[in-house]
Design an enzyme around this catalytic site. Structure first.
Site, short mmCIF file in Angstrom:
data_model
loop_
_atom_site.label_atom_id
_atom_site.label_comp_id
_atom_site.label_asym_id
_atom_site.label_seq_id
_atom_site.Cartn_x
_atom_site.Cartn_y
_atom_site.Cartn_z
N HIS A 69 -9.86 2.81 0.50
CA HIS A 69 -8.44 2.45 0.47
C HIS A 69 -8.12 1.93 -0.93
O HIS A 69 -8.54 0.84 -1.30
CB HIS A 69 -8.15 1.39 1.53
CG HIS A 69 -6.69 1.13 1.75
ND1 HIS A 69 -5.71 1.64 0.93
CD2 HIS A 69 -6.04 0.41 2.71
CE1 HIS A 69 -4.52 1.24 1.36
NE2 HIS A 69 -4.70 0.49 2.45
N HIS A 93 -1.89 7.76 6.62
CA HIS A 93 -2.33 6.56 5.91
C HIS A 93 -3.78 6.26 6.28
O HIS A 93 -4.59 5.97 5.41
CB HIS A 93 -1.40 5.39 6.26
CG HIS A 93 -1.57 4.20 5.38
ND1 HIS A 93 -1.52 4.27 4.00
CD2 HIS A 93 -1.77 2.89 5.68
CE1 HIS A 93 -1.69 3.06 3.49
NE2 HIS A 93 -1.85 2.21 4.49
N CYS A 150 0.81 -1.22 0.00
CA CYS A 150 0.00 0.00 0.00
C CYS A 150 0.85 1.27 0.00
O CYS A 150 0.31 2.37 -0.13
CB CYS A 150 -0.94 0.01 1.20
SG CYS A 150 -2.07 -1.40 1.23
#
Length: 912
Positions: A243, A203, A68
């Protein structure tokens, strides 16, 4: 690509023979065939290779995999190549378009997915990730090259840092220590501490473990650097777009760059009950529930940090800094405003009706102009027709809202409506104010409030610069910057707005915030070439009127207001006095107040409003007196009874404070004295004395406005927060006609109120230049007579190709599929329904059951040990396709419902 649609189905073609031996040719025909394209289509480096091929780029092209954190890793690597001189220009970013059953099934086993489907980073109700898709790229150059090439620079990347978690607890539990190492390395390379950052784009996935670890990391790093409480905004874009996995970091980076460019700190969506660590009184981070102007710290440029962390313990952090205006091209911009002003002019109402019908017809038949271009074009045409008497003003949020407004305006234009005109529409029949004298009014104590001018400050440089200047002038005088009191962090409690406003008004620095807003509005109306022949200020607004007239500089004005109000605040809080507004004229109110020894006149504001002041005891006794019946009263939230006799004792000290002021009358613009209801003599000592004493003597606003009217003023324009003075004018001048009163921050304030006021002034015939608000915007003139032909979307070119994660096809081809035959879908289910079932009996399919009762989950199929292999595989593929189709339908319905919800005040933040 990779393990997306194509890769998974090729894998199925490899694995099925090992699992089942033989199976029908029909099944193979639904899977992709082996070819060289199959190899190319599953290699992830093809992303970068094809971009380099199409743009004929000769530098490095490669894919980066850091889970990610991949896209931020690619940006860091591109920056290294630029610094080493290996390239002069780089494209870096991330691509992640995988939304397959594989992703959902595998992630579900980690317990990371949100069972509620809500992405709630930093909230106590956060329960997991909501997946999204994203493609994002940024263009990178060395800073000096970008300046030399006259590029628009959205932000500078000052540094980056990366780390690994080392021997962390597990693959899925992030390590605060590992993340802190990445931050420490980034800010060491940047050369300044993390405490100088204004915005941290975290994040922030919405998982309990991930958010807890990251917030712990950020708070710890900030405290180690000496950050003050509530000094850094915390944000995660995943509450808005989910996400996006490999492209998550680039989404945050783009948002941070655009936020910096448009001078807006974005709100954090989806948070109602933040984590305790964030709400702690010592926490250096805070969350905002509405968009906030991003102002510049007097000591350094605006800065931001961006984080992305990946499974396996890989951490990346980028540090951004603004490019100062003097360094690069900032002439034109393309911001999306929350509202646009549209003007229609004609010789009579019928011409307005014809224009409205024409535009409605164009929009219904498919015209899709950009709203900003359409607004600019209508104002340009109206400016050319400014002598036409009939005007319709509409402030619209989008094309749909514009069409609704036009439709609702038509019955009013025809004088057939039985309902009030919507408050975003004005219909004006004549240029009655053309050539009439304009006066500006500056409001005083009580008009200031938290979040005043927030949207306008982000949009217009005049207000943004004025607020920065106020922060600079008052630096070190308050526990934190003035703007931080004006735009405070969200409290996440009931009645938050009232609590913050009451605290704000009871402070002396709120008076400086009022002065900043007025100074910015003065600069803004000067760009519009809107001029006044006389000015007046109410209470604390009076110094603003002297500044407009050129008698005192902005720096001296704001510094004096700050010094004076701090002194008077100290006296007020110990004076045991307060103000009370009474719903009576002056004579009636004073007649009732005479029996109370401390009560005396403060303001005569309107024929039905007089403000008296005195001790708390007498104010309470006055309010509770049963002889007053249902008399309307309300306490004014200020620290003391300003303008009352109790403040006369301060005059010597106040006069002494004015001796250092550089007062020099530079114009003949009359400045009305609201105590004596006449123009102030333009003599230095008279002005100095007025500066000193204007808060220690009563205000006669009623007689002042009447005097200005008698002296020729017909158009009263309020410059300041809210519309108190414009409303008072409506009351005072009711018996006189004609007159026009408007506030540039009316109708609830913000950009919408400003645009409505501008439209009204145009419709009344006031002479100024409204086109100046477009000088810094990238807008184009439209052909309004041929709007449909010129703005209706063109059909796609016959050479267009459609591409997805599995295949590409020319537009003329039928809908593509990976094999010789299409997968089993809703359209092909009928064939299954007529085929024998797995156990030989006819039965409803899962889809039929869900259509019969949508609340009943589809049954789990039972496969007989010796069932037909062909039917087993067909049922498996059909269910996989239904899964994807249901997921697609649910997400489309969710997004459609979300964006159709009405916007709440402060929730619109177009600039990011």
């Amino acid at each position: 690509m990779g393990m997306a649609e194509l890769g998974q189905r090729l894998t199925a073609r490899v694995e099925l023979p090992q699992l089942m031996g033989s199976f029908p040719q029909e099944t193979l025909d639904r899977l992709p065939e082996w070819s060289v394209l199959g190899l190319v289509g599953t290699l992830q480096n093809v992303y970068a290779g094809r971009i380099a091929n199409r743009f004929d780029l000769g530098g490095t092209n490669q894919m980066v995999d850091a889970a990610c954190a991949s896209s931020l890793a690619s940006v860091a690597q591109a920056c290294q190549e630029l610094l080493y001189g290996d390239t002069d220009f780089a494209l870096a970013g991330g691509v992640d378009i995988r939304q397959t059953p594989f992703d959902y099934m595998s992630l579900s086993k980690t317990q990371a997915l949100s069972p509620t489907g809500n992405s709630l980073p930093f909230d106590k109700k956060a329960d997991g990730i909501v997946l999204g898709e994203g493609i994002g790229l940024v263009a990178l150059k060395r800073y000096e090259d970008a300046i030399k090439d006259d590029d628009r620079i959205y932000a500078k990347i000052k540094a980056w840092g990366s780390s690994s978690d080392g021997r962390a607890k597990s693959l899925f539990n992030p390590s605060p220590d590992g993340q802190k190492r990445a931050l420490k390395r980034a800010y060491k390379r940047a050369g300044f501490p993390i405490s100088t950052v204004d915005l941290l784009c975290a994040h922030g996935t919405g998982t309990v473990a991930g958010d807890t670890a990251e917030v712990e990391t950020i708070i710890g790093a900030l405290k180690d650097a000496g950050a003050e409480p509530d000094s850094v905004a915390l944000h995660s874009i995943k509450a808005q777009i989910g996400h996006t996995k490999g492209s998550a970091g680039i989404a945050s980076l783009i948002e941070a760059c655009l936020a910096m460019h448009h001078r807006v700190i974005p709100p954090q969506m989806g948070v109602d009950d933040p984590q305790d660590m964030i709400l702690d009184d010592t926490s250096p981070v805070y969350l905002n529930q509405q968009a906030k102007p991003w102002l510049r710290n007097p000591d350094h440029p605006r800065r931001a940090g961006v984080s992305a962390f990946g499974f396996g313990g890989t951490n990346f952090h980028l540090v951004l800094e603004e490019a100062l205006d003097e360094d690069h091209n900032t002439e034109k911009d393309d911001p999306v405003w929350s509202s646009e002003l549209l003007l229609f002019k004609g010789e009579n109402r019928q011409e307005l009706i014809d224009q409205a019908n024409s535009l409605i017809s164009d929009l219904e038949n498919g015209a899709e102009p950009r709203l900003c271009d359409l607004a600019y074009s209508t104002i340009l045409r109206s400016h050319e027709q400014k002598e036409s008497p009939a005007t319709m003003v509409i402030v619209a949020k989008d094309l749909k809202h514009l069409k609704q407004s036009l439709t609702r305006a038509l019955p009013h234009l025809k004088k057939e409506a039985t309902w009030p005109l919507d408050n975003n529409i004005r219909i004006i029949d004549s240029l009655e104010a053309k050539g009439q004298q304009v006066s500006f009014m500056f409001p005083g104590q009580g008009s200031q409030h938290t979040w005043q001018g927030a949207e306008m400050t982000s949009i217009f440089p005049e207000l943004w610069n004025a607020c920065n200047e106020a922060d600079r002038i008052t630096k070190g005088k308050y526990p934190k910057a003035l703007s931080e009191f004006l735009y405070p962090p969200s409290l996440f409690v009931e009645d938050e707005e009232k609590i913050q406003n009451d605290l704000f008004k009871l402070s002396w620095y709120s008076s400086v915030a009022l002065a900043y807003f007025q100074s910015g509005m003065i600069d803004l109306i000067r760009t519009l070439d809107l001029q006044a022949l006389s000015v007046v200020g109410h209470s604390l607004g009076e110094p603003a009127s002297f500044h407009y007239a050129g008698h005192i500089s902005r720096e001296d004005w704001i510094a004096y207001v700050e010094k004076r109000m701090k002194f008077m605040h100290g006296f007020a809080v110990t004076s045991d006095t307060q103000l009370l507004a009474v719903g009576l004229d002056q004579a009636e109110a004073l007649e009732l107040a005479i029996q109370y020894p401390t009560l005396n006149l403060a303001n005569y504001n309107a024929t039905n409003q007089t403000v008296i002041g005195g001790s708390f005891e007498d104010i309470d006794a006055f309010r509770k007196n049963p002889d007053h019946g249902d008399l309307q009263t309300f306490k004014i939230q200020l620290t003391g009874a300003f303008h009352c006799t109790q403040f006369h004792v301060l005059r010597p000290e106040l006069i002494a404070m004015t001796q250092d002021l550089d007062i020099s009358p530079k114009s003949n613009i009359p400045v009305y004295n609201a105590h004596r209801a006449k123009p102030e003599p333009q003599k230095v000592e008279k002005i100095r004395n007025r500066f000193a004493c204007n808060l220690t003597v009563p205000i006669d606003w009623v007689e002042t406005i009447r005097r200005m009217y008698d002296d020729g003023t017909r158009v009263f324009v309020e410059l300041g927060p809210r519309s108190v003075l414009a409303n008072l004018c409506d009351n005072i001048l009711t018996a006189r006609s004609p007159f026009w009163a408007v506030s540039l921050d009316g109708e609830g304030g913000g950009l919408r109120g400003f645009l409505i006021a501008i439209g009204q002034l145009i419709g009344w015939g006031v002479d100024f230049n409204p086109l100046s608000i477009y000088e810094r915007r990238l807008v184009k003139k439209l052909d309004l007579d041929n709007l449909l032909e010129t703005t209706k979307p063109k059909p796609l070119s016959p050479t267009t190709w459609f591409v997805n994660g599995g295949h590409a096809r020319p537009m003329a081809d039928e809908v593509g599929h990976l094999g010789k035959q299409p997968l089993l879908t809703v359209e092909t289910k009928r064939a299954l329904e007529t085929a024998p079932s797995l156990n030989g009996n006819s039965t409803k399919t899962a889809l039929q059951l869900s259509e019969t009762n949508p609340n009943e989950p589809p049954p789990v199929p039972v496969f007989p040990p010796n069932g037909n292999p062909q039917l087993i595989m067909a049922e498996y593929q059909r269910r996989m396709q239904l899964y994807l189709e249901h997921q697609d339908a649910a997400m489309r319905a969710y997004m459609a419902a979300y964006y159709q919800q009405p916007q709440q005040p402060g929730q619109y933040y177009p600039n990011t």
